[in-house]
Design a protein around this motif. Structure first.
Motif, PDB file in Angstrom:
ATOM      1  N   VAL A   1       0.849  -1.191   0.000  1.00  0.00           N
ATOM      2  CA  VAL A   1       0.000   0.000   0.000  1.00  0.00           C
ATOM      3  C   VAL A   1       0.884   1.241   0.000  1.00  0.00           C
ATOM      4  CG1 VAL A   1      -1.947  -1.116   1.180  1.00  0.00           C
ATOM      5  CG2 VAL A   1      -0.138  -0.053   2.533  1.00  0.00           C
ATOM      6  N   PHE A   2       0.269   2.392  -0.216  1.00  0.00           N
ATOM      7  CA  PHE A   2       1.001   3.659  -0.243  1.00  0.00           C
ATOM      8  C   PHE A   2       0.846   4.371   1.092  1.00  0.00           C
ATOM      9  CE2 PHE A   2      -0.158   2.841  -4.692  1.00  0.00           C
ATOM     10  CZ  PHE A   2       1.089   2.930  -5.295  1.00  0.00           C
ATOM     11  N   ASN A   3       1.980   4.638   1.748  1.00  0.00           N
ATOM     12  CA  ASN A   3       1.938   5.293   3.053  1.00  0.00           C
ATOM     13  C   ASN A   3       1.452   6.735   2.970  1.00  0.00           C
ATOM     14  OD1 ASN A   3       2.845   3.130   4.692  1.00  0.00           O
ATOM     15  ND2 ASN A   3       4.938   3.469   3.973  1.00  0.00           N
ATOM     16  N   GLU A   4       1.543   7.334   1.774  1.00  0.00           N
ATOM     17  CA  GLU A   4       1.120   8.725   1.601  1.00  0.00           C
ATOM     18  C   GLU A   4      -0.404   8.844   1.486  1.00  0.00           C
ATOM     19  OE1 GLU A   4       3.152   7.100  -0.383  1.00  0.00           O
ATOM     20  OE2 GLU A   4       5.141   7.906   0.122  1.00  0.00           O
ATOM     21  N   LEU A   5      -1.069   7.735   1.224  1.00  0.00           N
ATOM     22  CA  LEU A   5      -2.519   7.729   1.052  1.00  0.00           C
ATOM     23  C   LEU A   5      -3.197   7.131   2.268  1.00  0.00           C
ATOM     24  CD1 LEU A   5      -2.740   6.399  -2.631  1.00  0.00           C
ATOM     25  CD2 LEU A   5      -2.561   8.781  -1.853  1.00  0.00           C
ATOM     26  N   ASN A   6      -4.419   7.593   2.553  1.00  0.00           N
ATOM     27  CA  ASN A   6      -5.164   6.990   3.657  1.00  0.00           C
ATOM     28  C   ASN A   6      -5.859   5.713   3.188  1.00  0.00           C
ATOM     29  OD1 ASN A   6      -7.641   7.709   2.400  1.00  0.00           O
ATOM     30  ND2 ASN A   6      -7.711   9.674   3.452  1.00  0.00           N
ATOM     31  N   VAL A   7      -6.604   5.079   4.071  1.00  0.00           N
ATOM     32  CA  VAL A   7      -7.250   3.805   3.763  1.00  0.00           C
ATOM     33  C   VAL A   7      -8.152   3.919   2.536  1.00  0.00           C
ATOM     34  CG1 VAL A   7      -9.029   2.194   4.578  1.00  0.00           C
ATOM     35  CG2 VAL A   7      -7.112   2.808   6.078  1.00  0.00           C
ATOM     36  N   TYR A   8      -9.023   4.914   2.539  1.00  0.00           N
ATOM     37  CA  TYR A   8      -9.945   5.076   1.415  1.00  0.00           C
ATOM     38  C   TYR A   8      -9.183   5.318   0.115  1.00  0.00           C
ATOM     39  CZ  TYR A   8     -13.883   6.616  -1.422  1.00  0.00           C
ATOM     40  OH  TYR A   8     -14.824   6.714  -2.426  1.00  0.00           O
ATOM     41  N   GLU A   9      -8.199   6.184   0.158  1.00  0.00           N
ATOM     42  CA  GLU A   9      -7.450   6.541  -1.045  1.00  0.00           C
ATOM     43  C   GLU A   9      -6.658   5.359  -1.597  1.00  0.00           C
ATOM     44  OE1 GLU A   9      -6.744  11.270   0.084  1.00  0.00           O
ATOM     45  OE2 GLU A   9      -5.311   9.730   0.740  1.00  0.00           O
ATOM     46  N   ASN A  10      -6.122   4.529  -0.705  1.00  0.00           N
ATOM     47  CA  ASN A  10      -5.402   3.338  -1.154  1.00  0.00           C
ATOM     48  C   ASN A  10      -6.320   2.392  -1.912  1.00  0.00           C
ATOM     49  OD1 ASN A  10      -2.444   2.598  -0.517  1.00  0.00           O
ATOM     50  ND2 ASN A  10      -3.066   3.719   1.332  1.00  0.00           N
ATOM     51  N   ILE A  11      -7.463   2.096  -1.318  1.00  0.00           N
ATOM     52  CA  ILE A  11      -8.397   1.176  -1.963  1.00  0.00           C
ATOM     53  C   ILE A  11      -8.903   1.764  -3.276  1.00  0.00           C
ATOM     54  CG2 ILE A  11     -10.552  -0.118  -1.686  1.00  0.00           C
ATOM     55  CD1 ILE A  11     -10.092   0.052   1.355  1.00  0.00           C
ATOM     56  N   ASP A  12      -9.159   3.066  -3.261  1.00  0.00           N
ATOM     57  CA  ASP A  12      -9.632   3.742  -4.468  1.00  0.00           C
ATOM     58  C   ASP A  12      -8.579   3.666  -5.577  1.00  0.00           C
ATOM     59  OD1 ASP A  12     -11.593   5.621  -5.810  1.00  0.00           O
ATOM     60  OD2 ASP A  12      -9.787   6.863  -5.841  1.00  0.00           O
ATOM     61  N   TYR A  13      -7.317   3.802  -5.222  1.00  0.00           N
ATOM     62  CA  TYR A  13      -6.255   3.745  -6.228  1.00  0.00           C
ATOM     63  C   TYR A  13      -6.213   2.372  -6.891  1.00  0.00           C
ATOM     64  CZ  TYR A  13      -1.690   3.320  -8.357  1.00  0.00           C
ATOM     65  OH  TYR A  13      -0.676   3.066  -9.255  1.00  0.00           O
ATOM     66  N   PHE A  14      -6.173   1.315  -6.073  1.00  0.00           N
ATOM     67  CA  PHE A  14      -6.052  -0.027  -6.639  1.00  0.00           C
ATOM     68  C   PHE A  14      -7.317  -0.423  -7.408  1.00  0.00           C
ATOM     69  CE2 PHE A  14      -2.705  -0.255  -3.408  1.00  0.00           C
ATOM     70  CZ  PHE A  14      -1.682  -0.804  -4.170  1.00  0.00           C
ATOM     71  N   CYS A  15      -8.463  -0.020  -6.911  1.00  0.00           N
ATOM     72  CA  CYS A  15      -9.713  -0.296  -7.628  1.00  0.00           C
ATOM     73  C   CYS A  15      -9.726   0.456  -8.957  1.00  0.00           C
ATOM     74  CB  CYS A  15     -10.903   0.113  -6.765  1.00  0.00           C
ATOM     75  SG  CYS A  15     -12.502  -0.364  -7.452  1.00  0.00           S
ATOM     76  N   GLY A  16      -9.155   1.663  -8.958  1.00  0.00           N
ATOM     77  CA  GLY A  16      -9.128   2.493 -10.156  1.00  0.00           C
ATOM     78  C   GLY A  16      -8.271   1.927 -11.274  1.00  0.00           C
TER      79      GLY A  16
END
Length: 311
Positions: free
Chosen positions: A88-103
């Motif tokens: 995961v990306f430490n710069e992103l929060n939980v929602y943003e991480n999941i959103d990135y990979f889903c995207g």
């Protein structure tokens, strides 16, 4: 299509090391299959070859009926991966991480938001949406790792040792949720060296050792392949050496004395404990404890390979 994965005669070498040696694997649609083997047996290498992340030396890999290659993005969109180490990306929060990979697979922002929220709810991270990974406990980080891998609702989900270094409560939670995914139709490949997890999650088990799939079947089918049909552990009050006498019992396959207990393995029947108790009674021997059990998957591995799974 009934077959999601078809791997035939796969060979992968790293210089002098042969990581996969004529490895074969088939996974049917909707199947929950566990790849069980010790660390270094080739489980992760098989996954990386399957996903086109490693160039293979020989063999064939087909996913969803098509030859797999790094450029097959349409096939990769059907696959979810939960790697051993949280990615995961430490710069992103939980929602943003999941959103990135889903995207990576879902471009429609409205649909993606719906999928991300469903994934967060599925792994029970609703209260941690704005947390960054460094603020999460090990168990919560593993949940985030799973959410990132399955948010786009893949048809085929690969989980590579997902419960390593998590507490018992988190492990129970994760196994329950993974089993639910399988029951809802997701095809699952689960790799582990934890015996208890295999029987909890998988319908089919493949035992891998030194890069080869050496046995496949349900838990009961695998146990029926070996000589041992029953194991009995007994602590005698008598301090004398009874090994030679106990060896004469009917159906004895092997016996040893360890940490004050006799460990007896039988190769016929499932009710040898009565014979043993009758022997003790006839010889005026008393015992402090005695119990019988069916052979375990570790017994299967031990008989097939000559060593313990945890070695």
């Amino acid at each position: 299509m009934s077959e999601i994965v078809n791997i035939e005669h796969l060979v992968k070498r790293f210089k002098e090391l042969t990581a996969l040696d004529d490895f074969n694997l088939k996974i049917n649609k909707g199947e929950r299959l566990a790849l069980l083997g010790p660390n270094g047996s080739g489980k992760t290498t098989a996954i990386n070859c399957m996903l086109g992340l490693l160039k293979i030396d020989h063999g064939k890999i087909e996913l969803f009926g098509e030859q797999m290659s790094p450029s097959k993005l349409d096939i990769k969109a059907k696959i979810g991966l939960v790697p051993q180490e949280p990615t995961v990306f430490n710069e992103l929060n939980v929602y943003e991480n999941i959103d990135y990979f889903c995207g990576l697979y879902e471009q429609n922002s409205i649909k993606r938001k719906e999928l991300v929220n469903e994934a967060i709810k599925f792994v029970h991270l609703e209260d941690y949406k704005k947390f960054r990974p460094k603020k999460l406990s090990g168990g919560l980080l593993r949940r985030l790792n799973i959410a990132c891998g399955m948010a786009h609702k893949p048809e085929f989900l690969i989980l590579d040792e997902p419960t390593v270094a998590v507490d018992a409560q988190t492990r129970k939670f994760m196994l329950d949720e993974i089993k639910k995914l399988g029951e809802n139709g997701t095809t699952i490949l689960y790799t582990t060296h934890y015996l208890e997890e295999v029987e909890e999650v998988a319908e089919t088990i493949v035992i891998i050792e030194k890069g080869q799939a050496i046995a496949k079947g349900t838990s009961d089918e695998l146990k029926s392949m070996i000589s041992t049909t029953e194991k009995i552990v007994i602590n005698l009050d008598d301090e004398g050496d009874r090994l030679n006498e106990l060896k004469k019992l009917p159906n004895i396959y092997s016996i040893d004395f360890n940490a004050g207990s006799y460990h007896l393995a039988f190769n016929k029947g499932h009710d040898n404990i009565h014979t043993l108790i009758n022997y003790l009674s006839d010889n005026d021997l008393s015992f402090s404890s005695i119990y019988s059990e069916r052979p375990s998957l570790n017994d299967v591995f031990l008989e097939l390979t000559g060593k313990d799974l945890r070695e």
